[in-house]
Scaffold this active site. Structure first.
Site, short mmCIF file in Angstrom:
data_model
loop_
_atom_site.label_atom_id
_atom_site.label_comp_id
_atom_site.label_asym_id
_atom_site.label_seq_id
_atom_site.Cartn_x
_atom_site.Cartn_y
_atom_site.Cartn_z
N HIS A 78 0.82 -1.22 0.00
CA HIS A 78 0.00 0.00 0.00
C HIS A 78 0.85 1.26 0.00
O HIS A 78 0.57 2.21 -0.71
CB HIS A 78 -0.89 0.03 1.25
CG HIS A 78 -2.04 -0.91 1.16
ND1 HIS A 78 -2.69 -1.39 2.25
CD2 HIS A 78 -2.64 -1.45 0.09
CE1 HIS A 78 -3.66 -2.19 1.86
NE2 HIS A 78 -3.64 -2.25 0.55
N ARG A 108 12.97 -11.31 -19.42
CA ARG A 108 14.21 -12.07 -19.63
C ARG A 108 14.41 -13.00 -18.43
O ARG A 108 14.99 -12.61 -17.42
CB ARG A 108 15.39 -11.12 -19.74
CG ARG A 108 15.41 -10.23 -20.97
CD ARG A 108 16.65 -9.35 -20.96
NE ARG A 108 16.97 -8.81 -22.27
CZ ARG A 108 16.66 -7.56 -22.67
NH1 ARG A 108 16.02 -6.74 -21.86
NH2 ARG A 108 17.00 -7.14 -23.87
N ARG A 157 9.97 -14.96 -22.00
CA ARG A 157 10.92 -15.67 -22.85
C ARG A 157 11.56 -16.80 -22.07
O ARG A 157 11.98 -16.61 -20.92
CB ARG A 157 12.00 -14.69 -23.31
CG ARG A 157 13.06 -15.35 -24.17
CD ARG A 157 14.01 -14.34 -24.75
NE ARG A 157 14.95 -13.86 -23.76
CZ ARG A 157 15.83 -12.90 -24.00
NH1 ARG A 157 15.86 -12.31 -25.18
NH2 ARG A 157 16.67 -12.51 -23.07
N GLU A 174 15.69 -12.99 -34.07
CA GLU A 174 16.93 -12.28 -33.71
C GLU A 174 18.14 -12.88 -34.41
O GLU A 174 19.28 -12.57 -34.06
CB GLU A 174 17.12 -12.25 -32.20
CG GLU A 174 17.03 -13.60 -31.51
CD GLU A 174 17.15 -13.51 -30.00
OE1 GLU A 174 17.60 -12.48 -29.47
OE2 GLU A 174 16.82 -14.51 -29.35
N ASN A 212 18.73 -6.44 -30.89
CA ASN A 212 20.07 -6.43 -30.27
C ASN A 212 20.93 -7.51 -30.91
O ASN A 212 22.06 -7.26 -31.33
CB ASN A 212 19.98 -6.66 -28.76
CG ASN A 212 19.07 -5.66 -28.08
OD1 ASN A 212 18.73 -4.65 -28.68
ND2 ASN A 212 18.66 -5.94 -26.87
N ASP A 213 20.39 -8.72 -30.97
CA ASP A 213 21.14 -9.80 -31.59
C ASP A 213 21.04 -9.76 -33.11
O ASP A 213 22.02 -10.02 -33.81
CB ASP A 213 20.64 -11.16 -31.08
CG ASP A 213 21.27 -11.51 -29.74
OD1 ASP A 213 22.48 -11.24 -29.57
OD2 ASP A 213 20.56 -12.01 -28.85
N ARG A 271 29.20 -6.48 -30.67
CA ARG A 271 28.83 -5.15 -30.16
C ARG A 271 29.77 -4.63 -29.09
O ARG A 271 29.79 -3.45 -28.79
CB ARG A 271 27.39 -5.14 -29.66
CG ARG A 271 27.15 -6.01 -28.46
CD ARG A 271 25.69 -6.20 -28.21
NE ARG A 271 25.04 -4.98 -27.74
CZ ARG A 271 23.82 -4.95 -27.21
NH1 ARG A 271 23.12 -6.07 -27.10
NH2 ARG A 271 23.29 -3.84 -26.79
N CYS A 293 11.30 -6.24 -29.35
CA CYS A 293 11.70 -6.05 -27.96
C CYS A 293 13.18 -5.70 -27.84
O CYS A 293 13.71 -5.59 -26.74
CB CYS A 293 11.34 -7.26 -27.12
SG CYS A 293 12.10 -8.77 -27.72
C1 PEP Z 1 17.54 -8.95 -28.54
O1 PEP Z 1 18.43 -9.71 -28.90
O2 PEP Z 1 17.16 -7.96 -29.19
C2 PEP Z 1 16.87 -9.16 -27.26
C3 PEP Z 1 15.82 -8.44 -26.90
O3 PEP Z 1 17.37 -10.12 -26.45
P1 PEP Z 1 18.60 -9.88 -25.45
O4 PEP Z 1 18.94 -8.42 -25.48
O5 PEP Z 1 18.16 -10.37 -24.13
O6 PEP Z 1 19.63 -10.74 -26.09
MG MG Z 2 18.75 -11.63 -27.90
#
Ligand code: PEP
Ligand code: MG
Length: 537
Positions: free
Chosen positions: A186, A293, A329, A427, A450-451, A461, A498
């Site tokens: 609360h 995640r 996921r 990805e 991202n991947d 990266r 995502c």
């Molecule tokens: C991605 O790869 O874009 C992703 C969302 O997964 P993570 O960043 O956890 O690898």
């Molecule tokens: Mg990923």
């Protein structure tokens, strides 16, 4: 520095005011006869009702009607004829009114507190609040006048009951600190509704902090700086100003739908790594969770989480999101995410190795434990399962078979569960290139840029020498995204994103143009992303 849970955003700087518990010892009260005690009880209940009604009105003004419902609930509870008649029975048996209230409320408290459900535990704290208030009225004991604290006060208490919180004048309170409670308590809900920064569960804060101490409370991280330096004060004053400026400009998007100028309806979701972060998504106006995640549940510990532990985490998120969509996921380990106790073999090239869905399909007991927990938790909300790092249709077919096997097992065991939609992350370039085939097998896509950027551009990266190539705006990555969205649309399935690029203002107009349905971003980027979407044609 002290540390707690950041439960209400913002930075508060001010002087500590310790709110001591009121002394509710009634051992010296003498029994005045059944009629006398019943009359005392009736008067106290009446006074409690008047006091609470007044607080409800004040709370409606300071925090909103929805928040005031908590206190209105107190009125309903104490008006319950069963509760009152039990108290009168206790008085007939020789108890003073205080003891009658104590016994009956404690009985209800024990009943609610023993249930393994967050809502029920909240009811327990409601009953405790009622008990303390009515006994305080009976004893005519005075509590600290929270409503009279000076401007710039940081309130420190073991816990803030709703009746205490309702006395707070938000213009005078710089921050709130408690020793117990989490983001769904609360105190947290009310602090957020009033826009007061709060750090909760700060162990022994009422003992360590003294009245009048100067403090900085960081409601994001839950950190408290005791005895801050001038430069820290200057830094946090500036941070608070910047936070308020930004919040103000984005606030208008909080309750707005994510709709483009031409009327296309989108969804803006949040990404989380811990069950508690779901609250953060709600606080930031998220319409759902687009990526949980789950590997974080497996990290920072020395053994695998049990099915029960996972069930607790997933169902907490489902309940927090209150029937909004929650995409969870399955375990995405390997690559840069190592979990020592799983003893993943060292590989020459871990990013192209035995990771994510590949690892899970080869470690069925571990995978099944997670899937069973997910199917069971799905009973509490709108959960969807998402598979990471998919590169072939066969991987999806195998995972779906295992999910069905888990469902059958649960059915056989007579456990409550729900079959849920299954989706994949796009990805890898392979997944993007076969997205037409994958779309026939699954209920949704979520593009993990991202991947996808790293694999498409063949770029690490983390390597500064090639970081200029790590860009989702590169034509090859854009083509992969466009192809995925179009294949999803052609198959009639939902497609979201995502990866970090979902919040990239350069990319949002293109994603909208292609027809992306859902944008899942870091909670603090939700409103900005919605603004960007609303500004698209
Ligand atoms: C991605 O790869 O874009 C992703 C969302 O997964 P993570 O960043 O956890 O690898
Ligand atoms: Mg990923």
């Amino acid at each position: 520095m002290l540390r707690g849970i950041g439960a209400s955003q913002g930075f508060g700087i001010g002087r500590a005011v310790i709110i001591e518990d009121v002394n509710l010892d009634y051992s010296a009260v003498k029994y005045s006869g059944a009629d006398g005690e019943k009359a005392r009880l009736a008067n106290a209940v009446e006074a409690f009702t008047d006091e609470t009604r007044q607080m409800v009105e004040e709370l409606k003004k300071s925090a909103g009607a929805k928040e005031a419902e908590i206190l209105e609930g107190h009125l309903t509870m104490l008006q319950d004829p069963f509760m009152l008649s039990q108290m009168n029975d206790n008085i007939d048996a020789g108890s003073v009114a205080e003891a009658a209230v104590d016994t009956v409320c404690t009985m209800f408290y024990d009943m609610f507190a023993g249930v393994d459900d967050e809502m029920m535990r909240q009811r327990a704290s409601d009953v405790k609040d009622i008990r303390d208030s009515v006994i305080r009225i009976l004893l005519d004991a005075k509590s600290v006048d929270i409503g009279a604290v000076e401007k710039g006060s940081v309130l420190i208490a073991k816990d803030f009951t709703p009746s205490m919180t309702s006395q707070i004048k938000k213009e005078n309170v710089a921050a709130i600190v408690t020793e117990v409670g989490g983001v769904t308590s609360h105190s947290a809900i009310l602090a957020r509704a009033m826009g007061i920064p709060a750090a909760l569960s700060v162990i022994n804060s009422t003992g360590i902090i003294n009245d009048g101490d100067l403090l900085i409370v960081d409601g994001f991280s839950g950190k408290i700086f005791t005895d801050p330096t001038d430069s820290q004060i200057a830094e946090y004053t500036e941070k608070q100003k910047a936070y308020l400026r930004e919040k103000e400009s984005l606030n208008i998007y909080f309750n707005k739908p994510s709709v483009t100028k031409s009327g296309a309806v989108k969804k803006v979701y949040g990404n989380i790594g811990k069950a508690e972060d779901a609250q953060n998504v709600v606080q930031n106006g998220g319409e759902g969770i687009g990526l949980f995640r789950t590997e974080f549940l497996f990290m920072d510990r020395d053994h695998e989480p049990t099915e029960e532990e996972q069930f607790e985490a997933y169902s907490t998120v489902a309940k927090t999101m209150d029937d909004k969509e929650v995409i969870i996921r399955t375990l995405d380990i390997g690559g840069d995410k190592d979990i020592p106790y799983l003893a993943i073999e060292k590989e020459e090239n871990p990013f192209l190795g035995h990771r994510a869905i590949r690892y899970c399909l080869d470690n069925r007991p571990l995978f099944k434990k997670q899937l069973r927990a997910l199917l069971r938790a799905a009973v509490f909300g709108d959960i969807k399962i998402m598979l990471p790092l998919v590169t072939t249709v066969d991987e999806v077919k195998s995972a779906k078979e295992i999910i069905e096997e888990c469902a059958k097992e649960l059915e056989g065991e007579g456990k409550l569960f729900k079959r849920v939609p299954v989706g994949v992350m796009i990805e890898t370039p392979s997944a993007a290139l076969i997205s037409d085939l994958l779309a026939r097998e699954v209920d949704f896509f979520s593009i993990g840029t991202n991947d996808l950027t790293g694999y498409t551009m063949a770029v690490d990266r983390g390597n500064a020498k090639v970081s200029h190539l790590y860009d989702a705006f590169q034509p090859s990555v854009l083509r992969a995204i466009e192809m995925t969205v179009k294949n999803a649309k052609a198959a009639g399935i939902m497609v979201g994103m995502c990866g970090e690029a979902a919040a990239d203002p350069r990319l949002i107009p293109k994603l909208v143009e292609w027809g992306l349905d859902e944008f899942s971003v870091t909670p603090s980027s939700i409103l900005q992303t919605r603004k960007n979407i609303c500004e698209c044609e």
